[in-house]
Motif scaffolding. Structure first.
Motif, PDB file in Angstrom:
ATOM      1  N   ASP A   1       0.864  -1.187   0.000  1.00 55.67           N
ATOM      2  CA  ASP A   1       0.000   0.000   0.000  1.00 55.67           C
ATOM      3  C   ASP A   1       0.896   1.231   0.000  1.00 55.67           C
ATOM      4  N   CYS A   2       1.225   1.705  -1.190  1.00 62.15           N
ATOM      5  CA  CYS A   2       2.173   2.807  -1.344  1.00 62.15           C
ATOM      6  C   CYS A   2       1.646   4.108  -0.750  1.00 62.15           C
ATOM      7  N   ALA A   3       0.369   4.261  -0.663  1.00 63.51           N
ATOM      8  CA  ALA A   3      -0.193   5.500  -0.137  1.00 63.51           C
ATOM      9  C   ALA A   3       0.092   5.645   1.346  1.00 63.51           C
ATOM     10  N   ARG A   4       0.297   4.536   2.075  1.00 66.08           N
ATOM     11  CA  ARG A   4       0.504   4.603   3.515  1.00 66.08           C
ATOM     12  C   ARG A   4       1.956   4.333   3.916  1.00 66.08           C
ATOM     13  N   GLU A   5       2.811   4.034   2.965  1.00 68.79           N
ATOM     14  CA  GLU A   5       4.213   3.767   3.263  1.00 68.79           C
ATOM     15  C   GLU A   5       5.032   5.041   3.081  1.00 68.79           C
ATOM     16  N   PRO A   6       6.122   5.210   3.845  1.00 67.90           N
ATOM     17  CA  PRO A   6       6.969   6.393   3.662  1.00 67.90           C
ATOM     18  C   PRO A   6       7.722   6.321   2.334  1.00 67.90           C
ATOM     19  N   LEU A   7       8.082   7.512   1.844  1.00 67.12           N
ATOM     20  CA  LEU A   7       8.837   7.568   0.586  1.00 67.12           C
ATOM     21  C   LEU A   7      10.266   7.081   0.816  1.00 67.12           C
ATOM     22  N   PRO A   8      10.893   6.484  -0.192  1.00 67.35           N
ATOM     23  CA  PRO A   8      12.291   6.085  -0.059  1.00 67.35           C
ATOM     24  C   PRO A   8      13.192   7.311   0.115  1.00 67.35           C
ATOM     25  N   VAL A   9      14.371   7.113   0.689  1.00 59.43           N
ATOM     26  CA  VAL A   9      15.300   8.206   0.979  1.00 59.43           C
ATOM     27  C   VAL A   9      15.684   8.940  -0.293  1.00 59.43           C
ATOM     28  N   GLY A  10      15.914   8.212  -1.374  1.00 63.45           N
ATOM     29  CA  GLY A  10      16.305   8.854  -2.639  1.00 63.45           C
ATOM     30  C   GLY A  10      15.214   9.783  -3.148  1.00 63.45           C
ATOM     31  N   ALA A  11      13.963   9.405  -2.999  1.00 67.23           N
ATOM     32  CA  ALA A  11      12.853  10.247  -3.444  1.00 67.23           C
ATOM     33  C   ALA A  11      12.739  11.476  -2.565  1.00 67.23           C
ATOM     34  N   LEU A  12      12.972  11.297  -1.252  1.00 66.66           N
ATOM     35  CA  LEU A  12      12.933  12.452  -0.342  1.00 66.66           C
ATOM     36  C   LEU A  12      14.041  13.444  -0.679  1.00 66.66           C
ATOM     37  N   ARG A  13      15.233  12.910  -1.050  1.00 63.79           N
ATOM     38  CA  ARG A  13      16.350  13.785  -1.405  1.00 63.79           C
ATOM     39  C   ARG A  13      16.017  14.594  -2.657  1.00 63.79           C
ATOM     40  N   LEU A  14      15.318  14.009  -3.612  1.00 61.71           N
ATOM     41  CA  LEU A  14      14.940  14.735  -4.835  1.00 61.71           C
ATOM     42  C   LEU A  14      13.901  15.807  -4.550  1.00 61.71           C
ATOM     43  N   LEU A  15      13.136  15.636  -3.495  1.00 63.77           N
ATOM     44  CA  LEU A  15      12.102  16.613  -3.157  1.00 63.77           C
ATOM     45  C   LEU A  15      12.656  17.790  -2.359  1.00 63.77           C
ATOM     46  N   GLN A  16      13.879  17.705  -1.860  1.00 66.23           N
ATOM     47  CA  GLN A  16      14.481  18.801  -1.097  1.00 66.23           C
ATOM     48  C   GLN A  16      14.788  19.971  -2.030  1.00 66.23           C
ATOM     49  N   PRO A  17      14.659  21.228  -1.537  1.00 69.78           N
ATOM     50  CA  PRO A  17      14.989  22.381  -2.386  1.00 69.78           C
ATOM     51  C   PRO A  17      16.489  22.453  -2.641  1.00 69.78           C
ATOM     52  N   ALA A  18      16.841  23.070  -3.752  1.00 65.51           N
ATOM     53  CA  ALA A  18      18.256  23.226  -4.121  1.00 65.51           C
ATOM     54  C   ALA A  18      18.949  24.126  -3.102  1.00 65.51           C
ATOM     55  N   LYS A  19      20.253  23.870  -2.842  1.00 64.36           N
ATOM     56  CA  LYS A  19      20.988  24.615  -1.823  1.00 64.36           C
ATOM     57  C   LYS A  19      21.476  25.957  -2.319  1.00 64.36           C
ATOM     58  N   GLY A  20      21.581  26.162  -3.559  1.00 68.00           N
ATOM     59  CA  GLY A  20      22.033  27.445  -4.091  1.00 68.00           C
ATOM     60  C   GLY A  20      21.682  27.541  -5.555  1.00 68.00           C
ATOM     61  N   PRO A  21      21.907  28.723  -6.132  1.00 64.00           N
ATOM     62  CA  PRO A  21      21.574  28.844  -7.559  1.00 64.00           C
ATOM     63  C   PRO A  21      22.464  27.947  -8.396  1.00 64.00           C
ATOM     64  N   GLY A  22      21.895  27.163  -9.207  1.00 62.75           N
ATOM     65  CA  GLY A  22      22.628  26.256 -10.083  1.00 62.75           C
ATOM     66  C   GLY A  22      23.138  25.035  -9.367  1.00 62.75           C
ATOM     67  N   ALA A  23      22.828  24.886  -8.103  1.00 64.12           N
ATOM     68  CA  ALA A  23      23.319  23.724  -7.353  1.00 64.12           C
ATOM     69  C   ALA A  23      22.518  22.498  -7.740  1.00 64.12           C
ATOM     70  N   HIS A  24      23.216  21.387  -7.740  1.00 63.36           N
ATOM     71  CA  HIS A  24      22.590  20.118  -8.076  1.00 63.36           C
ATOM     72  C   HIS A  24      21.976  19.527  -6.813  1.00 63.36           C
TER      73      HIS A  24
END
Length: 144
Positions: A103-126
């Motif tokens: 049940d993906c709706a009730r399970e936490p997101l994987p760490v890699g997906a959470l990292r992609l959802l984080q805002p960028a640290k600076g302009p042009g930063a990956h």
């Protein structure tokens, strides 16, 4: 005076004849006016009868159309209820995973997906903290 007395019946006859003639003409005119009025009344009665029958026909058609509209409204209401039930069933089926599946709706997101959802640290930063590389065929995706 004797001449006046002799002419008096003639004069009276002449006056009475004139009055009768004038009254006869008036009576003739009144009879013609009455005939015209009777024709008008007959025409109006005929038109009134036709309009009455048309009105009765329109009232019958109105009643039939209102009955048809009520029937169609009932059918539309039933169809709407069926559609809502189908939509609810579909939504429930889509929200509930099949038996034995996670049940993906009730399970936490994987760490890699959470990292992609984080805002960028600076302009042009990956977002992965690594320097961006040029995209080429077969290159791994960042963060993979």
């Amino acid at each position: 005076m004797s001449t006046i007395i002799r002419l008096l019946p003639t004069l009276i006859g002449l006056v009475i004849g004139t009055v009768l003639y004038v009254q006869g003409e008036r009576l003739t005119r009144r009879a013609q006016e009455l005939a015209t009025a009777n024709e008008t009344i007959t025409t109006l009665q005929t038109a009134n009868g036709q309009m009455d029958s048309e009105l009765k026909t329109l009232l019958r058609e109105d009643a039939a159309l209102r009955q048809l509209l009520a029937h169609q409204n009932a059918a539309l209401t039933e169809l709407d209820q069926q559609q809502r039930k189908t939509a609810d069933d579909l939504q429930h089926a889509l929200a509930t995973p099949p038996a034995g599946r996670p049940d993906c709706a009730r399970e936490p997101l994987p760490v890699g997906a959470l990292r992609l959802l984080q805002p960028a640290k600076g302009p042009g930063a990956h977002p992965g903290g690594e320097a961006p590389t040029a995209a080429r065929a077969g290159a791994p995706l960042p963060g993979a």
